[in-house]
Write an enzyme that holds these catalytic residues in place. Structure first.
Site, PDB file in Angstrom:
ATOM      1  N   TYR A 112       0.144   6.691   6.741  1.00 27.08           N
ATOM      2  CA  TYR A 112       1.253   5.790   6.457  1.00 27.08           C
ATOM      3  C   TYR A 112       2.539   6.565   6.217  1.00 27.08           C
ATOM      4  CZ  TYR A 112      -1.719   1.663   5.617  1.00 27.08           C
ATOM      5  OH  TYR A 112      -2.565   0.600   5.744  1.00 27.08           O
ATOM      6  N   TYR A 151      -8.569   5.316   7.756  1.00 27.84           N
ATOM      7  CA  TYR A 151      -8.180   6.418   6.867  1.00 27.84           C
ATOM      8  C   TYR A 151      -9.047   6.417   5.616  1.00 27.84           C
ATOM      9  CZ  TYR A 151      -5.386   2.847   4.460  1.00 27.84           C
ATOM     10  OH  TYR A 151      -4.983   1.718   3.821  1.00 27.84           O
ATOM     11  N   ARG A 161     -11.121   3.075   5.095  1.00 28.62           N
ATOM     12  CA  ARG A 161     -10.680   1.747   5.535  1.00 28.62           C
ATOM     13  C   ARG A 161     -10.902   1.608   7.037  1.00 28.62           C
ATOM     14  NH1 ARG A 161      -7.606  -1.693   3.362  1.00 28.62           N
ATOM     15  NH2 ARG A 161      -9.260  -2.941   4.239  1.00 28.62           N
ATOM     16  N   HIS A 164      -6.769  -1.440  10.407  1.00 22.29           N
ATOM     17  CA  HIS A 164      -6.284  -2.763   9.986  1.00 22.29           C
ATOM     18  C   HIS A 164      -4.766  -2.821  10.029  1.00 22.29           C
ATOM     19  CE1 HIS A 164      -6.120  -0.396   6.259  1.00 22.29           C
ATOM     20  NE2 HIS A 164      -5.135  -1.191   5.898  1.00 22.29           N
ATOM     21  N   HIS A 166      -1.752  -5.012   7.986  1.00 22.91           N
ATOM     22  CA  HIS A 166      -1.448  -5.933   6.887  1.00 22.91           C
ATOM     23  C   HIS A 166      -0.500  -7.024   7.380  1.00 22.91           C
ATOM     24  CE1 HIS A 166      -2.957  -3.219   3.618  1.00 22.91           C
ATOM     25  NE2 HIS A 166      -2.657  -2.278   4.502  1.00 22.91           N
TER      26      HIS A 166
END
Lengths: 246, 202
Positions: A112, A151, A161, A164, A166
């Site tokens: 991120y 990640y 995770r 995905h 959000h």
């Protein structure tokens, strides 16, 4: 001049056994961040049935294209190019038009662009990770991005995770406000994830799993995934203040 | 993916919520978290203009976990009526009615500069006390939490408020009432524990 104040009736109550509960200890951060007292329920008032609206002037030309909206001129984000498309509907199956949808995600390597993300996978200099769009009159929306990578995160000793994206969605009333996550069909990390598993019902998890949609893909450019978003339905106002029907 | 479920009356269920996670700022306030140039400015940062009617107020607070620690990664949104008690949304260019603020990454403090809302009718015609509707998301919160903020200097209106009247344990009312006067209010929201804020199922 009518506003949402006269158009929206009470929303269907939320099914809080379908949504994740607040206290889900396998997702460790929820332990200290979950209320322990019961929620207080009351019927909708104007405070709940109205909400902010956003016009097309909110949206810039590249806001729905994460491949390009942070990239240097002539460059694009690295990764599997995908179109995510779907509709915003309510629980009656009615389109929810002209509502703001915002989305954010990691890059193709699972990193991120956020100072608190210390994962060793590198940033992509041409990928920011945020986008937004408005649903159309028929509730439809679409955006282009790259498929995010999985990640690791410090929950259990080896938790990852699933890939995905959000989503943040506004409805017509503030009580429809929703944040959720979209997963990708076939990802073997989905059933292993403690955040996914805050949801008890497998059908509810399936509802967050986007399907590969070859028909909507752009040949020689991007694959497509279909992801519909369902917001709370609203009850008829017939017997309250509009005896002429609706 | 939305597929019809086994309910003959209503074929669809609401998309289940998931946590906003620790990086919610990337999507909702990218400029705040160091992603410039995608959006001109973050949404919800300016609620009023010079022309907005009503008493200017500053509201600040923290969201605090069950261990007494302020959340430094929470995101708070508010929705409120204008000075006349009307929910305007985009119809009123001088007042958005809606604000969004990430908690400060060091202190956990959120701040809104807005106006004191007017009173809004309850469905039976009684007037609600002035209040601001609040929605909180963060890492560790699986479904956004709804609460309200009332005002300490509106004691008379608060005493007749139909929503506050629903709260059986009267000692909990104070958890919904911001402290302060003369346009400056502070209000901490406690997620859990002896001071736990009242949250609503709306």
């Amino acid at each position: 001049m009518k506003s949402n104040q006269t158009q929206i009736a009470n929303f269907f109550p939320r099914d809080r056994s379908w949504h994740p509960k607040a206290y889900t200890p396998d997702y460790k951060t929820s332990v200290l961040r979950s209320p322990s007292r019961a929620l207080i329920a009351f019927g909708n008032t104007l405070s709940e049935t109205t909400g902010p609206a956003f016009g097309h002037d909110t949206i810039g030309p590249l806001d729905n294209d994460l491949v390009l909206n942070f990239a240097q001129s002539g460059m694009s984000a690295i990764g599997e190019r995908v179109i995510v498309e779907g509709r915003v509907l309510d629980e009656r199956g009615q389109p929810v038009p002209n509502v703001l949808i915002e989305f954010w995600q990691a890059n193709a390597g699972g990193r991120y662009r956020h100072k608190k993300d210390g994962y060793l996978a590198p940033l992509d200099p041409n990928f920011g990770g945020c986008g937004r769009t408005l649903s159309g009159d028929d509730g439809a929306f679409a955006f282009r991005t790259i498929r995010p990578g999985p990640y690791p995160w410090p929950n259990g000793p080896n938790d990852w995770r699933p890939a995905h994206i959000h989503f943040s969605v506004f409805g017509l009333g503030f009580a429809q406000r929703l944040i959720t996550q979209m997963y990708f069909e076939g990802d073997p990390l989905i059933p292993r994830c403690p955040i996914v598993r805050t949801i008890n019902d497998p059908k509810a998890i399936d509802q967050l799993t986007a399907r590969l949609d070859m028909s909507a893909s752009a040949p020689m450019d991007a694959l497509a995934y279909r992801f519909d978003i369902i917001l709370r339905g609203s009850r008829s106002t017939l017997f309250e203040n509009r005896l002429e029907g609706n | 993916m939305a597929t019809p479920i086994e309910n003959p009356l209503y074929p669809f269920k609401e998309s289940p919520s998931q946590t906003a996670g620790p990086y919610v700022h990337i999507g909702l306030t990218p400029n705040f978290c160091g992603i410039p140039g995608v959006y001109d400015k973050d949404l919800g940062t300016a609620m009023v203009t010079d022309k907005t009617k009503g008493e200017r107020i500053k509201l600040e607070g923290r969201v605090i976990d069950g261990g007494g620690n302020p959340l430094k990664d929470a995101l708070v949104e508010i929705w409120q009526a204008d000075a006349d008690g009307i929910y305007r949304g985009r119809a009123e260019p001088e007042f958005s009615g809606w604000g969004r603020c990430p908690a400060d990454a060091e202190t956990g403090i959120f701040r809104f500069e807005t106006i004191k809302p007017g009173r809004v009718a309850f469905p039976d015609g009684r007037l609600q006390a002035p209040h601001i509707n609040v929605w909180i998301v963060a890492r560790g919160i699986n479904l956004g939490l709804n609460t309200r903020i009332y005002f300490e200097d509106e004691a008379e209106a608060n005493a007749g408020d139909p929503v506050l009247a629903r709260i059986e344990h009267r000692d909990r009312l104070t958890t919904l009432i911001a402290k302060g006067k003369a346009g400056a209010y502070s209000h901490d929201i406690h997620l859990q524990g002896p001071q736990e804020t009242v949250f609503f199922d709306i």
